[in-house]
Design a protein around this motif. Structure first.
Motif, PDB file in Angstrom:
ATOM      1  N   UNK A  54       0.824  -1.212   0.000  1.00  0.00           N
ATOM      2  CA  UNK A  54       0.000   0.000   0.000  1.00  0.00           C
ATOM      3  C   UNK A  54       0.856   1.259   0.000  1.00  0.00           C
ATOM      4  N   UNK A  55       1.811   1.350   0.913  1.00  0.00           N
ATOM      5  CA  UNK A  55       2.620   2.573   1.015  1.00  0.00           C
ATOM      6  C   UNK A  55       3.379   2.814  -0.290  1.00  0.00           C
ATOM      7  N   UNK A  56       3.965   1.771  -0.853  1.00  0.00           N
ATOM      8  CA  UNK A  56       4.696   1.908  -2.121  1.00  0.00           C
ATOM      9  C   UNK A  56       3.768   2.353  -3.243  1.00  0.00           C
ATOM     10  N   UNK A  57       2.573   1.772  -3.287  1.00  0.00           N
ATOM     11  CA  UNK A  57       1.623   2.104  -4.351  1.00  0.00           C
ATOM     12  C   UNK A  57       1.052   3.499  -4.186  1.00  0.00           C
ATOM     13  N   UNK A  58       0.810   3.905  -2.946  1.00  0.00           N
ATOM     14  CA  UNK A  58       0.286   5.251  -2.716  1.00  0.00           C
ATOM     15  C   UNK A  58       1.309   6.302  -3.138  1.00  0.00           C
ATOM     16  N   UNK A  59       2.569   6.031  -2.918  1.00  0.00           N
ATOM     17  CA  UNK A  59       3.628   6.962  -3.307  1.00  0.00           C
ATOM     18  C   UNK A  59       3.688   7.106  -4.826  1.00  0.00           C
ATOM     19  N   UNK A  60       3.586   5.994  -5.548  1.00  0.00           N
ATOM     20  CA  UNK A  60       3.843   6.005  -6.996  1.00  0.00           C
ATOM     21  C   UNK A  60       2.605   6.168  -7.867  1.00  0.00           C
ATOM     22  N   UNK A  61       1.409   6.026  -7.321  1.00  0.00           N
ATOM     23  CA  UNK A  61       0.203   6.020  -8.153  1.00  0.00           C
ATOM     24  C   UNK A  61      -0.156   7.411  -8.649  1.00  0.00           C
ATOM     25  N   UNK A  62      -0.963   7.438  -9.712  1.00  0.00           N
ATOM     26  CA  UNK A  62      -1.402   8.702 -10.295  1.00  0.00           C
ATOM     27  C   UNK A  62      -2.774   8.501 -10.951  1.00  0.00           C
ATOM     28  N   UNK A  63      -3.764   9.347 -10.641  1.00  0.00           N
ATOM     29  CA  UNK A  63      -5.047   9.268 -11.352  1.00  0.00           C
ATOM     30  C   UNK A  63      -4.829   9.450 -12.849  1.00  0.00           C
ATOM     31  N   UNK A  64      -5.706   8.854 -13.652  1.00  0.00           N
ATOM     32  CA  UNK A  64      -5.427   8.773 -15.090  1.00  0.00           C
ATOM     33  C   UNK A  64      -6.196   9.763 -15.954  1.00  0.00           C
ATOM     34  N   UNK A  65      -7.049  10.608 -15.369  1.00  0.00           N
ATOM     35  CA  UNK A  65      -7.852  11.515 -16.186  1.00  0.00           C
ATOM     36  C   UNK A  65      -6.954  12.445 -17.005  1.00  0.00           C
ATOM     37  N   UNK A  66      -7.295  12.625 -18.265  1.00  0.00           N
ATOM     38  CA  UNK A  66      -6.596  13.526 -19.192  1.00  0.00           C
ATOM     39  C   UNK A  66      -5.121  13.177 -19.382  1.00  0.00           C
ATOM     40  N   UNK A  67      -4.752  11.936 -19.089  1.00  0.00           N
ATOM     41  CA  UNK A  67      -3.330  11.597 -19.164  1.00  0.00           C
ATOM     42  C   UNK A  67      -2.802  11.642 -20.599  1.00  0.00           C
ATOM     43  N   UNK A  68      -3.654  11.339 -21.593  1.00  0.00           N
ATOM     44  CA  UNK A  68      -3.161  11.340 -22.969  1.00  0.00           C
ATOM     45  C   UNK A  68      -2.891  12.745 -23.492  1.00  0.00           C
ATOM     46  N   UNK A  69      -3.512  13.754 -22.878  1.00  0.00           N
ATOM     47  CA  UNK A  69      -3.310  15.122 -23.350  1.00  0.00           C
ATOM     48  C   UNK A  69      -2.439  15.967 -22.429  1.00  0.00           C
ATOM     49  N   UNK A  70      -2.090  15.429 -21.242  1.00  0.00           N
ATOM     50  CA  UNK A  70      -1.253  16.206 -20.318  1.00  0.00           C
ATOM     51  C   UNK A  70      -0.050  15.427 -19.784  1.00  0.00           C
ATOM     52  N   UNK A  71      -0.108  14.094 -19.772  1.00  0.00           N
ATOM     53  CA  UNK A  71       1.006  13.252 -19.286  1.00  0.00           C
ATOM     54  C   UNK A  71       1.627  13.808 -18.004  1.00  0.00           C
ATOM     55  N   UNK A  72       0.838  13.919 -16.921  1.00  0.00           N
ATOM     56  CA  UNK A  72       1.338  14.559 -15.691  1.00  0.00           C
ATOM     57  C   UNK A  72       2.083  13.606 -14.767  1.00  0.00           C
ATOM     58  N   UNK A  73       3.000  12.832 -15.322  1.00  0.00           N
ATOM     59  CA  UNK A  73       3.598  11.713 -14.585  1.00  0.00           C
ATOM     60  C   UNK A  73       4.810  12.139 -13.756  1.00  0.00           C
ATOM     61  N   UNK A  74       4.582  13.001 -12.794  1.00  0.00           N
ATOM     62  CA  UNK A  74       5.644  13.411 -11.880  1.00  0.00           C
ATOM     63  C   UNK A  74       5.780  12.405 -10.739  1.00  0.00           C
ATOM     64  N   UNK A  75       6.839  12.541  -9.965  1.00  0.00           N
ATOM     65  CA  UNK A  75       6.983  11.768  -8.738  1.00  0.00           C
ATOM     66  C   UNK A  75       6.869  12.733  -7.564  1.00  0.00           C
ATOM     67  N   UNK A  76       6.593  12.239  -6.371  1.00  0.00           N
ATOM     68  CA  UNK A  76       6.532  13.138  -5.214  1.00  0.00           C
ATOM     69  C   UNK A  76       7.853  13.880  -4.990  1.00  0.00           C
ATOM     70  N   UNK A  77       7.737  15.147  -4.584  1.00  0.00           N
ATOM     71  CA  UNK A  77       8.927  15.913  -4.196  1.00  0.00           C
ATOM     72  C   UNK A  77       9.433  15.456  -2.830  1.00  0.00           C
ATOM     73  N   UNK A  78       8.470  15.040  -1.986  1.00  0.00           N
ATOM     74  CA  UNK A  78       8.798  14.693  -0.604  1.00  0.00           C
ATOM     75  C   UNK A  78       7.804  13.664  -0.090  1.00  0.00           C
ATOM     76  N   UNK A  79       8.308  12.643   0.607  1.00  0.00           N
ATOM     77  CA  UNK A  79       7.446  11.671   1.302  1.00  0.00           C
ATOM     78  C   UNK A  79       7.928  11.582   2.745  1.00  0.00           C
TER      79      UNK A  79
END
Length: 386
Positions: free
Chosen positions: A268-293
Motif C-alpha cells: 500500500x505505502x509503495x503504491x500510494x507513493x507512486x500512483x497517479x489518477x489517469x484523467x486527461x493523461x493522454x493530453x497532459x502526461x502529468x507523470x511526476x513523482x513526489x517531491x517529498x514523502x
C-alpha cells in the motif's frame, strides 16, 4: 514472564507532489475539482480518484485482484455459457440464482434484462468469486434444470444459501486494506484498514482554460479547409499535499498472518507513493513523482498535517515546492512538541531536495528504503514483562 506486543497502531504517509498543467480529477462539468480552505480556492483531487489507481497497483504487487462490480450474475452466466457449455437460458437462470439464493436483501436490478443481469448494489469480491459461484451452480445443475421454467422459479432459492454466502464473505488482501460495505450479507462487511484524504494544493490556484482545435486529415486539402472540431478544456497546476494512514490493528484483525500484513503494508505505502489518477493523461502526461514523502508510525492516533497549509504557501524564487516542504517540516515539529514523543515510534522522510528537514526525522536515500524502514518499525514487536 515475558510476552511481546506491537506498540505501533497507525502508519501515516504524507506526500508533497507537484503536478504540471493537468486535470487528473474532473467535476461534473469537466473542470478541475476545487476546495475552499484557509479562505482561498485550492485545486483538489478526491480520495476516490487517488485510491483506485493505488488499489490497482497494490493488486499488481500482491498478485491478488478484486472486482468492484454490479454485474456478478452476468459474469457467472457468461462463464457457464461460453466456457462450460451451458445453454444460455439455464446459464442466465443460474446467474440470477446467485443473488436470489442468498435469501437476503441483496437484489437484482429490475431494470436489466436477463442477458445483462446486475445487482442493485455494488459488490467488492475476490476475482475468483465468479468461478467459485459457477462451481456451486455446476454442483447443483440438476436442481437448476428442474426449477427452470416453473412458475415459482423466478423468486425461489435453488442454490444452497450457506455456500453462496461463504463466497460473498470471502476476502483477499485488497479487500482487507480498502474494506467492503455489504450489509445485505451477514458477516460480509470488512472495515478497511486504509484511510485516504482528499489531496489539495498547498497554495491558492485558479482554473486555466485551453482552447483547442482538431484538423480533419481528409478535408484539410479542400479549398475551404478549417478546423473539424473546436472546444475548450480546463486545467490547473500546483503542489499537492496528499495524506493516508493505515490502521495496523484493523489490518491485523483481518489478516492474521504477520508476514501477509507486512506485505500488504509495504504494497500500500509503495503504491500510494507512486500512483497517479489517469484523467486527461493522454493530453497532459502529468507523470511526476513526489517531491517529498514523510512517514511516521504512531502508537496513539493518526495525525494529518493538512493544517500546515491552512495558510496558503507563498511562492519563493523556485516556486511553491520549496516553501511547501519547509512549511510541512515546521508544522510537523510543532505537532511533535505538542503531542510529545512517547507515542512516536518512528519517523523519517525522503525527497528530491538535499536540504535537511529537521521536523521530519531521519533522511532516507530512496523511497523503497523509506518504506522498508517504516514497515519494519510498524510491525516490530517488543518484549515486555507481564
Amino acid at each position: 514472564m515475558n510476552t511481546s506486543i506491537n506498540r505501533a497502531r497507525f502508519l501515516d504517509v504524507h506526500i508533497l507532489q507537484t503536478l504540471p498543467y493537468s486535470n487528473v480529477n474532473r467535476d461534473d462539468l469537466g473542470s478541475p475539482k476545487t476546495v475552499t480552505f484557509g479562505g482561498t480556492t485550492r485545486t483538489r483531487v478526491s480520495s476516490q480518484a487517488w485510491k483506485r489507481p493505488t488499489r490497482k497497483a497494490v493488486e499488481e504487487l500482491i498478485g491478488e485482484k478484486a472486482l468492484r462490480t454490479r454485474r456478478l450474475p452476468m459474469q457467472v452466466s457468461t462463464l457457464l455459457n461460453e466456457e462450460r457449455g451451458w445453454p444460455a437460458e439455464l446459464a442466465q437462470f443460474a446467474g440470477a440464482q446467485v443473488v436470489i439464493s442468498t435469501a437476503s436483501k441483496l437484489a437484482l436490478d429490475k431494470e436489466r434484462d436477463k442477458a445483462d443481469q446486475a445487482t442493485a448494489s455494488l459488490l467488492f469480491l475476490p476475482e475468483d468469486a465468479v468461478g467459485r459461484l459457477a462451481d456451486i451452480a455446476e454442483q447443483h445443475r440438476a436442481a437448476l434444470e428442474k426449477a427452470l421454467g416453473t412458475k415459482s422459479a423466478a423468486g425461489k432459492p435453488v442454490l444452497p444459501k450457506d455456500e453462496v454466502h461463504e463466497v460473498l464473505r470471502s476476502r483477499n488482501g485488497s479487500i482487507a486494506l480498502f474494506g467492503r460495505m455489504l450489509a445485505e450479507i451477514p458477516g460480509a462487511g470488512v472495515d478497511g484498514a486504509v484511510q485516504v484524504a482528499h489531496a489539495f494544493t498547498t497554495h491558492s490556484t485558479s482554473v486555466q482554460g485551453d482552447f483547442f482545435t482538431a484538423v480533419d486529415d481528409v478535408d484539410q486539402w479542400a479549398q475551404d479547409a478549417g478546423s473539424a472540431h473546436m472546444n475548450t478544456a480546463e486545467f490547473s497546476s500546483g503542489v499537492f499535499y496528499r495524506y493516508a494512514t493505515i490502521d495496523l490493528r484493523d489490518l491485523a484483525s483481518t489478516v492474521t498472518d504477520p508476514a501477509t500484513a507486512r506485505e500488504l503494508t509495504t504494497a500500500f505505502v509503495s503504491s500510494f507513493i507512486s500512483s497517479m489518477p489517469s484523467a486527461k493523461k493522454t493530453s497532459t502526461a502529468p507523470h511526476t513523482i513526489p517531491d517529498l514523502v514523510h512517514v511516521s508510525v504512531r502508537a496513539d492516533r493518526p495525525v494529518s498535517y493538512a493544517a500546515a497549509f491552512e495558510k496558503p504557501v507563498s511562492p519563493g524564487e523556485g516556486g511553491w515546492a520549496g516553501p511547501s516542504r519547509s512549511a510541512l517540516s515546521a508544522y510537523a515539529q510543532k505537532v511533535d512538541v505538542l503531542l510529545g514523543s512517547d507515542a512516536l515510534v518512528h519517523r523519517a522522510y525522503a525527497g528530491i531536495d538535499p536540504a535537511a528537514l529537521d521536523g521530519l526525522g531521519d533522511r532516507a536515500e530512496s523511497f523503497p528504503g523509506l518504506v522498508a524502514s517504516a514497515v519494519e518499525a510498524a510491525w516490530k514487536t517488543e518484549a515486555v514483562a507481564a
